[in-house]
Design an enzyme around this catalytic site. Sequence first.
Site, mmCIF file in Angstrom:
data_model
loop_
_atom_site.group_PDB
_atom_site.id
_atom_site.type_symbol
_atom_site.label_atom_id
_atom_site.label_comp_id
_atom_site.label_asym_id
_atom_site.label_seq_id
_atom_site.Cartn_x
_atom_site.Cartn_y
_atom_site.Cartn_z
ATOM 1 N N HIS A 54 0.854 -1.184 0.000
ATOM 2 C CA HIS A 54 0.000 0.000 0.000
ATOM 3 C C HIS A 54 0.897 1.243 0.000
ATOM 4 O O HIS A 54 2.070 1.175 0.378
ATOM 5 C CB HIS A 54 -0.901 0.017 1.221
ATOM 6 C CG HIS A 54 -1.957 -1.045 1.204
ATOM 7 N ND1 HIS A 54 -3.055 -0.988 2.029
ATOM 8 C CD2 HIS A 54 -2.092 -2.184 0.478
ATOM 9 C CE1 HIS A 54 -3.823 -2.042 1.813
ATOM 10 N NE2 HIS A 54 -3.250 -2.789 0.874
ATOM 11 N N GLU A 56 1.132 3.880 1.891
ATOM 12 C CA GLU A 56 1.736 4.264 3.167
ATOM 13 C C GLU A 56 2.901 3.339 3.519
ATOM 14 O O GLU A 56 3.952 3.793 4.000
ATOM 15 C CB GLU A 56 0.693 4.235 4.289
ATOM 16 C CG GLU A 56 -0.433 5.235 4.107
ATOM 17 C CD GLU A 56 -1.615 4.695 3.293
ATOM 18 O OE1 GLU A 56 -2.678 5.331 3.342
ATOM 19 O OE2 GLU A 56 -1.478 3.640 2.624
ATOM 20 N N CYS A 84 -5.752 2.369 5.830
ATOM 21 C CA CYS A 84 -6.460 1.138 6.197
ATOM 22 C C CYS A 84 -5.876 0.629 7.523
ATOM 23 O O CYS A 84 -4.864 1.162 7.999
ATOM 24 C CB CYS A 84 -6.300 0.092 5.091
ATOM 25 S SG CYS A 84 -4.659 -0.657 5.034
ATOM 26 N N CYS A 87 -2.076 -0.178 7.285
ATOM 27 C CA CYS A 87 -1.235 1.001 7.149
ATOM 28 C C CYS A 87 -1.246 1.840 8.419
ATOM 29 O O CYS A 87 -0.218 2.401 8.817
ATOM 30 C CB CYS A 87 -1.683 1.826 5.947
ATOM 31 S SG CYS A 87 -1.428 0.957 4.383
#
Length: 157
Positions: A54, A56, A84, A87
Site C-alpha cells: 500500500h 503508506e 487502512c 497502514c
Amino acid sequence: MDQDRVFMQRAIALATENVRSSAGGPFGAVIVKYGKVVGEGVNTVTATNDATAHAEVTAIRDACRNLNTFDLTGCVLYTSCEPCPMCWAACYWAHISTIYYGNRAEDAARIHFDDAFLYQQLALPREQRTIPELELLHDEAWESFQAWADSANKLEY
C-alpha cells in the site's frame, strides 16, 4: 499550513499518476521530516504482487531506507486516503508523529476499497473471525520470546 497543503498535493498527484500510468491503485503517500520529503510511495499491490504494498507502507519503507532507521519519530505522513488498518498499524510501529489524509475510508469504499470488513473482523473474538486463528506450540514458541527477553544485544523498538 501552506506547506501541509503542498505535501498533500504531492501525495494526491502521486496517487493520480499511479492510476494514469496503470501501475496500481489510487493511493499516494509522502513522508516529511523537518519540512523535507524523506520518503514517497504509491500503491503497487498489483504491480509487485505484494498485498502489503500500500502507498503508506511503500512510503514508510522508502523513508526508513533513506534515513537509515526504522524509527520515524518526528515524521509526518501525508496520504491521499485515510490509512487502512494495516497502514494505520504500520504508522504506529514506525512512530509516525502525525497523519494527514485526503479521502476518507468511506470515500474509498465508494470505489470498492472497503476496509469496514477488516474493522469488523478485528472487533470479533478470535474464534468468530472469518479466517481461523488457532494457537499451536505455544510453549515451544515462547522460546524465541525468552531468548529476546534474555538478550543483551536486542535493539528495542
